[in-house]
Design a protein around this motif. Structure first.
Motif, PDB file in Angstrom:
ATOM      1  N   TYR A  22       0.817  -1.218   0.000  1.00  0.00           N
ATOM      2  CA  TYR A  22       0.000   0.000   0.000  1.00  0.00           C
ATOM      3  C   TYR A  22       0.850   1.266   0.000  1.00  0.00           C
ATOM      4  CZ  TYR A  22      -4.283  -2.609   1.082  1.00  0.00           C
ATOM      5  OH  TYR A  22      -5.361  -3.448   1.042  1.00  0.00           O
ATOM      6  N   GLN A  23       2.089   1.183   0.507  1.00  0.00           N
ATOM      7  CA  GLN A  23       2.987   2.348   0.520  1.00  0.00           C
ATOM      8  C   GLN A  23       4.094   2.061  -0.482  1.00  0.00           C
ATOM      9  OE1 GLN A  23       2.329   5.070   2.239  1.00  0.00           O
ATOM     10  NE2 GLN A  23       0.506   4.139   3.142  1.00  0.00           N
ATOM     11  N   ILE A  77       8.698  -1.702  13.744  1.00  0.00           N
ATOM     12  CA  ILE A  77       7.248  -1.682  13.965  1.00  0.00           C
ATOM     13  C   ILE A  77       6.542  -1.359  12.642  1.00  0.00           C
ATOM     14  CG2 ILE A  77       7.356   0.734  14.722  1.00  0.00           C
ATOM     15  CD1 ILE A  77       4.980   0.210  16.559  1.00  0.00           C
ATOM     16  N   TYR A  78       5.425  -1.997  12.410  1.00  0.00           N
ATOM     17  CA  TYR A  78       4.705  -1.898  11.118  1.00  0.00           C
ATOM     18  C   TYR A  78       3.246  -1.682  11.512  1.00  0.00           C
ATOM     19  CZ  TYR A  78       4.620  -3.455   6.095  1.00  0.00           C
ATOM     20  OH  TYR A  78       4.528  -3.561   4.716  1.00  0.00           O
ATOM     21  N   ALA A  88       1.836  10.661   7.021  1.00  0.00           N
ATOM     22  CA  ALA A  88       2.225   9.253   6.889  1.00  0.00           C
ATOM     23  C   ALA A  88       3.522   9.118   6.091  1.00  0.00           C
ATOM     24  CB  ALA A  88       1.107   8.467   6.216  1.00  0.00           C
ATOM     25  N   LYS A  89       3.612   9.888   5.017  1.00  0.00           N
ATOM     26  CA  LYS A  89       4.807   9.774   4.173  1.00  0.00           C
ATOM     27  C   LYS A  89       6.049  10.285   4.919  1.00  0.00           C
ATOM     28  CE  LYS A  89       2.647   8.195   0.446  1.00  0.00           C
ATOM     29  NZ  LYS A  89       2.670   6.751   0.144  1.00  0.00           N
ATOM     30  N   ALA A  90       5.870  11.251   5.816  1.00  0.00           N
ATOM     31  CA  ALA A  90       7.012  11.742   6.602  1.00  0.00           C
ATOM     32  C   ALA A  90       7.494  10.679   7.588  1.00  0.00           C
ATOM     33  CB  ALA A  90       6.635  13.026   7.332  1.00  0.00           C
ATOM     34  N   MET A  91       6.577   9.828   8.045  1.00  0.00           N
ATOM     35  CA  MET A  91       6.990   8.728   8.919  1.00  0.00           C
ATOM     36  C   MET A  91       7.991   7.806   8.212  1.00  0.00           C
ATOM     37  SD  MET A  91       3.336   7.711  10.649  1.00  0.00           S
ATOM     38  CE  MET A  91       3.922   6.201  11.423  1.00  0.00           C
ATOM     39  N   ILE A  92       7.825   7.683   6.888  1.00  0.00           N
ATOM     40  CA  ILE A  92       8.730   6.809   6.126  1.00  0.00           C
ATOM     41  C   ILE A  92      10.167   7.298   6.253  1.00  0.00           C
ATOM     42  CG2 ILE A  92       9.341   6.070   3.788  1.00  0.00           C
ATOM     43  CD1 ILE A  92       6.335   6.026   3.128  1.00  0.00           C
ATOM     44  N   HIS A 121       7.006   2.329   8.793  1.00  0.00           N
ATOM     45  CA  HIS A 121       5.892   2.131   7.866  1.00  0.00           C
ATOM     46  C   HIS A 121       4.711   2.916   8.407  1.00  0.00           C
ATOM     47  CE1 HIS A 121       2.737   0.341   5.460  1.00  0.00           C
ATOM     48  NE2 HIS A 121       3.664  -0.198   4.696  1.00  0.00           N
ATOM     49  N   PRO A 122       4.000   3.651   7.565  1.00  0.00           N
ATOM     50  CA  PRO A 122       2.850   4.411   8.061  1.00  0.00           C
ATOM     51  C   PRO A 122       1.762   3.519   8.658  1.00  0.00           C
ATOM     52  CG  PRO A 122       3.485   5.191   5.904  1.00  0.00           C
ATOM     53  CD  PRO A 122       4.269   3.932   6.146  1.00  0.00           C
TER      54      PRO A 122
END
Lengths: 450, 520
Positions: free
Chosen positions: A101-102, B95-96, B426-430, B435-436
């Motif tokens: 999904y990402q 963590i996911y 969420a993308k900044a968490m990457i 993983h978001p």
């Protein structure tokens, strides 16, 4: 307990931070009287060593295919899988990742799905393939639904050579979805008159080649007849290796090709997990079920891959989706694509030739056994024999001699008058001595029958 | 739909790369072309013995055209797939926290057990006398699932959660047909917070789907549900704990109402992992529930499958379970493979279900035992509530201070005015190595962020995760939008053009067009 990182002290600190008196305070929403306070009637946790002992004992009660001369097929086949395949699919990053999904952090999964789709499209002779279905049988049922959507008709015709369990899966779903299915009679010798069953009311014909009895079927005339009546041809296969040597269903005019991919990269595993292959024509892609991976670019212009056309899918479309399917068969599809990449065209064709040659050798040897007869004119690596007496008894007597000699047709088709038929598969794992053992066991088993 | 537009990424303009290299690699991050660009049809990585010389029995059906499949040697193949693997996030590495997906530790013992020749190398159509151990394992797992749920029967063959839903609804439909009510009971009630598979499954079977709204506390609206329940209702499908991560407080009353009206209660068991050993679905009035073995019992997700979705059934639905099922015949176990002489509704799949997953799930249950299973649920709930408590002052929660179950739900109200969306966050968490969480689901919450840490995380891991999210949240509130809107900056790829991918789908590799042809 070895899998739980929290200590008692951690738990107490965390409850304090949350402001909960005890763990059950967090379960306060459970209705009165429904929260369990006693442990369930199960044994307490076990060490790795204990679990290994218990499961090894259970496993030891089964006869593994590699340990005996083995000729059982009918939709699942014993093949040799290169060691690299199982090693690679156990890489943490493949094994313990989720649906991609990402895409920025799932390019590994997405790129192999794109490669898988390309390989399946090439093998089947079709324009596009999806990222896999649960297995060949559920893929077949989905193909029928797809044909209904495309033709806006709701009646399917199933060949008598279609694997009876596949036919049963299609009938179950169709009956429940209020669609009509016509199943032609079991067709041991590939003599059914499919053309007579094709009319302007049907959405599709479902036909398997090699069929469940091992016969090869030319689909060209059936495809033409379907198209003349506005119906689709769904071609099914259960032995993917056969595509290395046989004309592709796409070349014979199929509109949807669906099959079982277990033979390439995947273990027998008592029936699952397997991997359904699903391919179609470009013009039908938006009616396809299942996940699709597509190529795109990222913000820096680099090539990358994403899941695409998800507006067909349940998480967006809900009750208007093309299917309720939510996953693919990810890791099995990885095993398939790695094995296929290792084989390449040269390896696949050679492997297919070995399978065929071995089966021909066995068929020729059986021709010399009194009381047994090969029925097929054509076959790839599997054929049907007629034996004197009950096939189940013959197989049981062969098993007493340590040979698992095939599948009795009546296990798949009870009450169909096929009690004297055995379906025999012969792959590259069967050596000359295995075939000799088969023939000796068959000779002994049939000579004892009256 | 909002979530749809918000989810598809369409990068505005081509950014420039921070550090260009000649190869495109960055240190240990290695790119690899497509296998079609490096392989050749005459190369193979598998040595196959020469076929014996025989006549062929292929009739006129031998292939005459090349297939177009490249091959590579074994070392090249290993390198290709190892390089690809390193572009993936994985629970083994960090963590996911994908809410609703349950990404927890996958014990390697379970992998080893599934590969024992007696399980991995047995054929589904071998004589049953030669697979008694395999049947015993399926039977033992089935009994455990019944013990954990207090239900009457279990259909083992469904291949995934959505396939299990299909199985459960088919059993319900068969029961309704048997009662002669298929013409009148045509409605399935589905909450608007449900997984998309629920309405999709109901529609597949020709039911009319009616949506039930939620209430302000995150539960299904009890009065609204009761108002919809009537003689036309075949079943209600409820997820419990629900997709907001909450235990449905009125579940027993809803079950009673649907039973009183002659309908059935389907429970989506995707979140069963929160309550194993704490609550038995059978005690709540459930008639059918699928169990995602890949969630609750930790069979690996494998990049999107294979899963397994056995369905537990109440006594009212047990007779309609699909074939095959196992019965005891004296000392032996026997598979019933045909519907003749039974009330079974039919068959879900070619063989007996996901044996490889059964072995792993059974190993998981034996390893955990009654105490460990209960502890797993409690720790999953504890970890989620800890994350919730540690972020509550910075991030808004749609349902207030109510304790959650195994996942903590936030909305995007707290991001208002920052120029940062849930997707950006969420993308900044990457970039921080995470993983978001699940985003924009459930649909009933605006800009939803659903965090499921699972019981596999240590306190230290949770503390670092929480500290990172706090740092990001404060950064967003300070107006440091570039950290978010351009993210991810440090992943194997920047944001990908999903809109373009869907507009002109490229679903397979095609050979490059020779320059002279392209010019014509």
């Amino acid at each position: 307990m070895r899998y739980h990182p929290l200590t008692g002290e951690d738990r107490a600190d965390m409850l304090a931070r949350i402001g909960a008196e005890n763990i059950d305070a967090l379960f306060a929403d459970v209705p009165e009287g429904k929260l369990l306070h006693e442990p369930l009637p199960l044994a307490p946790h076990k060490s790795e060593l204990e679990v290994e002992r218990i499961l090894s004992n259970m496993a030891a009660r089964n006869v593994a295919a590699s340990h005996v001369p083995f000729f059982v097929g009918c939709g699942a086949y014993k093949h040799h899988v290169p060691s690299a395949v199982d090693h690679l699919i156990q890489r943490s990053e493949f094994l313990t990742s989720y649906t991609p999904y990402q895409p920025e952090i799932a390019q590994g999964t997405l790129q192999y799905l794109f490669e898988f789709q390309t390989q399946v499209a090439a093998l089947t002779g079709m324009d596009v393939a999806n990222a896999s279905m649960y297995d060949g049988s559920t893929g077949t049922a989905e193909a029928v639904l797809m044909a209904h959507r495309i033709t806006k008709r709701r009646k399917a015709v199933l060949s008598g050579g279609l694997h009876p369990h596949y036919a049963e899966v299609v009938r179950t779903l169709s009956q429940m979805a209020n669609d009509e299915v016509v199943t032609l009679a079991p067709d041991v010798m590939a003599r059914e008159d499919m053309l007579a069953a094709i009319d302007a009311d049907i959405s599709c014909v479902v036909i398997q080649t090699p069929d469940v009895f091992g016969n090869l079927r030319d689909l060209s005339a059936i495809a033409a007849a379907c198209h003349a009546k506005g119906a689709l041809l769904i071609a099914v296969f259960t032995e993917a290796i056969s595509l290395g040597l046989l004309k592709s269903p796409g070349a014979m005019g199929a509109d949807i090709v669906v099959g079982e991919g277990q033979s390439i990269g995947n273990a027998l595993s008592f029936g699952g997990p397997y991997v359904g292959l699903f391919a179609t024509r470009e013009k039908y892609v938006r009616q396809m079920p299942g996940r699709l991976c597509g190529q795109t670019i990222d913000a820096e212009g680099r090539r990358g891959f994403v899941l695409t056309l998800s507006t067909r899918e349940q998480h967006i479309r809900r009750e208007k989706a093309t299917s309720n399917i939510c996953t693919n068969s990810g890791l099995c599809c990885l095993a398939f694509t790695i094995h296929m990449t290792l084989l390449g065209e040269t390896g696949l064709e050679r492997l297919a030739r070995v399978n065929h040659a071995n089966a021909v050798l066995l068929a020729d040897a059986i021709a010399d056994v009194p009381g047994a007869e090969v029925l097929n004119e054509t076959f790839f690596n599997e054929f049907t024999i007629r034996v004197r007496g009950d096939a189940g008894d013959v197989l049981a007597r062969m098993a007493e001699r340590g040979v698992l000699g095939g599948v009795r047709a009546s296990r798949l088709l009870p009450n169909a008058g096929v009690e004297d038929l055995i379906i025999v598969a012969n792959t590259e794992v069967n050596m000359d001595e295995d075939r000799a053992a088969f023939v000796d066991a068959l000779r002994a088993a049939t000579s004892g029958a009256h | 739909m909002l979530h749809q537009q918000a989810r598809a990424t369409k990068p505005a303009a081509h950014a420039t790369r921070a550090s260009q290299t000649f190869t495109g690699n960055r240190g240990l991050d290695l790119e690899d072309p497509l296998i079609f660009e490096i392989g050749r049809s005459e190369v193979t990585g598998v040595d196959v013995d020469a076929p014996a010389t025989t006549k062929t029995r292929l009739g006129a059906l031998e292939r005459t055209d090349p297939i177009g499949l490249p091959g590579v040697s074994e070392p090249e193949a290993i390198r290709h797939y190892v390089r690809l693997s390193r572009m993936n996030a994985a629970i083994d590495a960090n963590i996911y926290p994908l809410g609703s997906c349950t990404m927890k530790h996958n014990p390697r013992l379970n992998e080893k057990m599934a590969r024992l020749p007696g399980f991995g190398d047995v054929h589904p159509l071998q004589p049953q006398a030669t697979v008694q151990g395999a049947l015993a394992l399926i039977d033992a797992l089935a009994k455990n699932l019944l013990n954990l749920t207090n239900m009457s029967a279990v259909a083992m063959s469904p291949k995934a959660g959505a396939h299990g839903e299909l199985c459960g609804l088919m059993a319900i439909k068969q029961a309704i047909i048997t009662r002669g009510e298929e013409k009148t009971r045509r409605v399935i009630l589905v909450p608007d917070s449900a997984h998309g598979t629920n309405p999709a499954t109901a529609a597949l079977l020709g039911f009319e789907v009616k949506s039930v709204p939620g209430d302000a506390d995150g539960d299904v609206h009890l009065d609204a549900a009761k108002a919809l329940i009537g003689p036309d209702v075949a079943a209600i499908m409820l997820t419990n704990p629900n997709t907001c991560g909450l235990f449905e407080r009125d579940i027993v009353e809803i079950a009673r109402a649907v039973h009183d009206a002659g309908g059935y209660f389907y429970c989506d068991g995707a979140n069963f992992n929160a309550i194993v050993g704490k609550v038995r679905p059978g005690d709540l009035g459930v008639d059918a529930m699928h169990i995602n073995l890949h969630k609750t019992f930790s069979t690996p997700h494998g990049g999107g499958g294979p899963g397994a979705g056995p369905v537990v059934l109440s006594a009212r639905l047990a007779p309609y379970a699909p074939v095959p099922f196992i019965v005891r015949d004296g000392d032996a176990l026997r598979l019933v493979e045909h519907t003749e002489g039974t009330q079974s509704f039919g068959r879900m799949t070619a063989f007996h279900g996901q044996m490889g997953m059964f072995v792993r799930a059974y190993a998981y249950i034996l390893s955990h035992g009654a105490d460990g299973l209960r502890q797993a649920s409690e720790d999953a709930v504890l970890n989620a509530n800890y994350v919730r408590a540690c972020l509550a002052d910075l991030m808004s929660q749609p349902f207030g201070e109510r304790p959650c179950m195994h996942e903590a739900l936030f909305d995007d109200a707290w991001l208002k005015g920052t120029g940062v969306t849930t997707l950006d966050f969420a993308k900044a968490m990457i970039d921080e190595g995470y993983h978001p969480m699940t985003m924009y689901f459930p649909l009933v919450v605006h800009g939803a962020m659903l965090i499921e840490p699972t019981e596999s995380e240590s306190l230290a891991s949770l503390d670092l995760f929480v500290a990172t999210l706090r740092d990001l949240a404060m950064s967003a509130k300070r107006g440091e939008t570039e950290r978010f809107t351009g993210a991810p900056h440090l992943a194997p790829r920047r944001r990908l053009d999903e809109t373009g991918a869907a507009r002109k789908p490229v679903l397979k590799w095609s050979p490059p067009v020779p320059i002279r042809d392209a010019a014509e």
